[in-house]
Design a protein around this motif. Structure first.
Motif, PDB file in Angstrom:
ATOM      1  N   THR A  56      56.015  81.956   2.827  1.00  0.00           N
ATOM      2  CA  THR A  56      56.263  82.224   1.486  1.00  0.00           C
ATOM      3  C   THR A  56      56.352  81.248   0.665  1.00  0.00           C
ATOM      4  OG1 THR A  56      57.874  83.997   2.609  1.00  0.00           O
ATOM      5  CG2 THR A  56      58.120  83.688   0.295  1.00  0.00           C
ATOM      6  N   LEU A  57      55.590  81.211  -0.400  1.00  0.00           N
ATOM      7  CA  LEU A  57      55.900  80.384  -1.552  1.00  0.00           C
ATOM      8  C   LEU A  57      56.483  80.842  -2.722  1.00  0.00           C
ATOM      9  CD1 LEU A  57      51.870  78.838  -1.102  1.00  0.00           C
ATOM     10  CD2 LEU A  57      54.297  77.940  -0.223  1.00  0.00           C
ATOM     11  N   TYR A  58      57.794  80.885  -2.823  1.00  0.00           N
ATOM     12  CA  TYR A  58      58.569  81.189  -4.021  1.00  0.00           C
ATOM     13  C   TYR A  58      58.026  80.747  -5.603  1.00  0.00           C
ATOM     14  CZ  TYR A  58      61.316  84.195  -0.890  1.00  0.00           C
ATOM     15  OH  TYR A  58      61.664  85.271  -0.087  1.00  0.00           O
ATOM     16  N   PHE A  59      57.692  81.102  -6.358  1.00  0.00           N
ATOM     17  CA  PHE A  59      57.302  80.994  -7.789  1.00  0.00           C
ATOM     18  C   PHE A  59      57.937  79.998  -8.399  1.00  0.00           C
ATOM     19  CE2 PHE A  59      56.294  81.205 -12.362  1.00  0.00           C
ATOM     20  CZ  PHE A  59      55.016  80.716 -12.239  1.00  0.00           C
ATOM     21  N   HIS A  60      59.481  80.050  -8.293  1.00  0.00           N
ATOM     22  CA  HIS A  60      60.350  79.328  -8.904  1.00  0.00           C
ATOM     23  C   HIS A  60      60.546  78.174  -8.239  1.00  0.00           C
ATOM     24  CE1 HIS A  60      62.332  82.889 -11.387  1.00  0.00           C
ATOM     25  NE2 HIS A  60      60.986  82.813 -11.559  1.00  0.00           N
ATOM     26  N   ALA A  61      60.760  78.164  -6.988  1.00  0.00           N
ATOM     27  CA  ALA A  61      60.721  77.032  -6.139  1.00  0.00           C
ATOM     28  C   ALA A  61      59.297  75.928  -6.283  1.00  0.00           C
ATOM     29  CB  ALA A  61      60.912  77.238  -4.577  1.00  0.00           C
ATOM     30  N   MET A  62      58.562  76.528  -6.787  1.00  0.00           N
ATOM     31  CA  MET A  62      57.101  75.826  -6.940  1.00  0.00           C
ATOM     32  C   MET A  62      57.281  75.153  -8.291  1.00  0.00           C
ATOM     33  SD  MET A  62      54.271  75.037  -5.425  1.00  0.00           S
ATOM     34  CE  MET A  62      54.576  76.127  -3.924  1.00  0.00           C
ATOM     35  N   ILE A  63      57.791  75.865  -9.219  1.00  0.00           N
ATOM     36  CA  ILE A  63      58.037  75.181 -10.378  1.00  0.00           C
ATOM     37  C   ILE A  63      59.033  73.959 -10.303  1.00  0.00           C
ATOM     38  CG2 ILE A  63      59.256  75.801 -12.599  1.00  0.00           C
ATOM     39  CD1 ILE A  63      58.080  78.485 -12.911  1.00  0.00           C
ATOM     40  N   ASP A  64      60.031  73.950  -9.495  1.00  0.00           N
ATOM     41  CA  ASP A  64      60.993  73.195  -9.111  1.00  0.00           C
ATOM     42  C   ASP A  64      60.149  71.803  -8.864  1.00  0.00           C
ATOM     43  OD1 ASP A  64      62.976  74.479 -10.395  1.00  0.00           O
ATOM     44  OD2 ASP A  64      63.582  74.812  -8.139  1.00  0.00           O
ATOM     45  N   ASP A  65      59.455  72.011  -7.843  1.00  0.00           N
ATOM     46  CA  ASP A  65      58.498  70.921  -7.315  1.00  0.00           C
ATOM     47  C   ASP A  65      57.498  70.366  -8.340  1.00  0.00           C
ATOM     48  OD1 ASP A  65      57.875  69.125  -5.205  1.00  0.00           O
ATOM     49  OD2 ASP A  65      56.402  70.284  -4.333  1.00  0.00           O
ATOM     50  N   PHE A  66      56.825  71.496  -8.981  1.00  0.00           N
ATOM     51  CA  PHE A  66      55.875  70.949 -10.004  1.00  0.00           C
ATOM     52  C   PHE A  66      56.442  70.051 -11.104  1.00  0.00           C
ATOM     53  CE2 PHE A  66      54.337  71.697 -14.468  1.00  0.00           C
ATOM     54  CZ  PHE A  66      52.837  71.534 -14.123  1.00  0.00           C
ATOM     55  N   LEU A  67      57.609  70.299 -11.647  1.00  0.00           N
ATOM     56  CA  LEU A  67      58.368  69.468 -12.487  1.00  0.00           C
ATOM     57  C   LEU A  67      58.487  68.103 -11.875  1.00  0.00           C
ATOM     58  CD1 LEU A  67      60.765  72.020 -14.497  1.00  0.00           C
ATOM     59  CD2 LEU A  67      58.717  70.852 -15.464  1.00  0.00           C
ATOM     60  N   GLU A  68      59.352  68.206 -10.676  1.00  0.00           N
ATOM     61  CA  GLU A  68      59.606  66.963 -10.020  1.00  0.00           C
ATOM     62  C   GLU A  68      58.516  66.131  -9.751  1.00  0.00           C
ATOM     63  OE1 GLU A  68      62.320  64.435  -8.818  1.00  0.00           O
ATOM     64  OE2 GLU A  68      62.660  66.257  -9.513  1.00  0.00           O
TER      65      GLU A  68
END
Length: 362
Positions: free
Chosen positions: A49-61
């Motif tokens: 599972t690749l949760y969208f909001h978790a991906m956003i956090d990693d993208f920003l970091e």
């Protein structure tokens, strides 16, 4: 984990630092980022599972390490205010093209300009590309999204905006008579006769002045995580340049001697502001006061730069030389910005050709 540039005797190269692992010698940033992606994939095997909001956090970091703070803040604002509230936190492998299109429809309903809507769309699509590159997302559904097109009203507005306000040299001389403070007077003269960006002028120290020219290799920004300002590297390598001053150097020398008498001298001090750089708000206030007294048309501080370029082009200076002096990354930028002036020069050129070619066949 990040990609960095370093200098060698054979030119610029790139290296990747990932945890305790460092690899150098990449010829391009693209090659380095591909290697970084490979390392990251080794540590992030395909997840269920690749949760969208978790991906956003990693993208920003991750992007925080790769772009300027101001650019990152702009990205984060769009994500927090527009993307997050309008996307479900679901497995990205289950997000469909239709859901991506629905997000685009939501953006289209906002009152933002077409350019800003497209910026929002780019950030949205970047998150999917990030997941594809670093987390092996099997398919990127956002690839179906096309950019927004300008309405007729927006095209007309952009054309009006493109018609910049500039001063002639006569107008500038009228203006500068009403600037009483020596420091601000010198700054306005430097801006008008060099075409420097305001942030570049604010960041200048006396170390950057050699009596004949100014060495521009940094810029001041108010978008910072700490303090009121930050001195940063320029956006592009072409912004690093030496700007010759001509007789303006005599004005700068006179100002320098006055400063020595008043407050002493330290070559590490800012040319305009001493221990701290002059604030843009103070500069704008002084400009507006003098404009009011001089009764000349109101222009922005950035339009001092446009005025300088316009005077050079109208004088027939080679466009390549103008582009280099302005620190443009591409001559196309100069051509696009000042196309209307180049057209006037072409008309003058044709007039000269017509005049000189008269009666050749009689």
């Amino acid at each position: 984990m990040s990609v960095h540039k370093y200098n060698t005797a054979k030119g610029d190269k790139w290296y990747v630092k990932y945890g305790n692992h460092t690899k150098r010698g990449f010829k391009t940033k693209s090659e380095a980022k591909q290697y970084e992606a490979m390392l990251r994939l080794q540590d992030n095997p395909l997840q269920e599972t690749l949760y969208f909001h978790a991906m956003i956090d990693d993208f920003l970091e991750t992007t925080k390490k790769e772009v300027s703070y101001g650019t990152w803040i702009k990205k984060k604002y769009v994500i927090d205010k527009i993307i997050l509230p309008n996307t479900k936190n679901k497995d990205m492998k289950k997000i469909t093209e239709v859901e991506c299109r629905n997000f685009k429809d939501v953006v289209n309903e906002t009152k933002y300009s077409t350019a800003y809507k497209n910026y929002i769309l780019r950030q949205y699509k970047s998150i999917f590309r990030f997941a594809t590159t670093y987390y092996r997302l099997p398919y990127n559904p956002s690839i179906v999204l096309t950019t927004f097109k300008d309405s007729f009203e927006e095209i007309a507005r952009k054309r009006r905006k493109k018609e910049m306000s500039i001063w002639t040299e006569k107008e500038f001389r009228q203006f500068i008579k009403y600037v009483d403070n020596m420091e601000y007077k010198t700054l306005f003269i430097v801006l008008f006769y060099t075409g420097l960006r305001l942030g570049e002028a604010q960041a200048l120290t006396w170390k950057d002045y050699n009596g004949e020219s100014l060495y521009v290799d940094k810029s001041l920004t108010k978008k910072t995580e700490h303090g009121l300002y930050d001195i940063k590297d320029p956006k592009t390598a072409s912004s690093i340049r030496k700007v010759s001053l001509g007789d303006v150097s005599m004005i700068l020398d006179k100002y320098k001697n006055e400063q020595k008498k008043l407050i002493g001298f330290n070559e590490s001090w800012f040319i305009f502001g001493n221990a701290k750089p002059l604030a843009a708000t103070s500069i704008t206030r002084q400009k507006d006061i003098a404009i009011e007294k001089a009764k000349v048309k109101r222009i922005t501080l950035h339009e001092f730069r446009h005025s300088h370029a316009s005077i050079l082009i109208a004088s027939g200076i080679d466009i390549v030389a103008v582009s280099r002096r302005l620190g443009h990354s591409d001559i196309k930028m100069t051509l696009n910005t000042y196309a209307h002036l180049l057209k006037k020069n072409e008309e003058k050129l044709l007039q000269k050709i017509n005049l000189s070619s008269q009666n050749l066949l009689t």
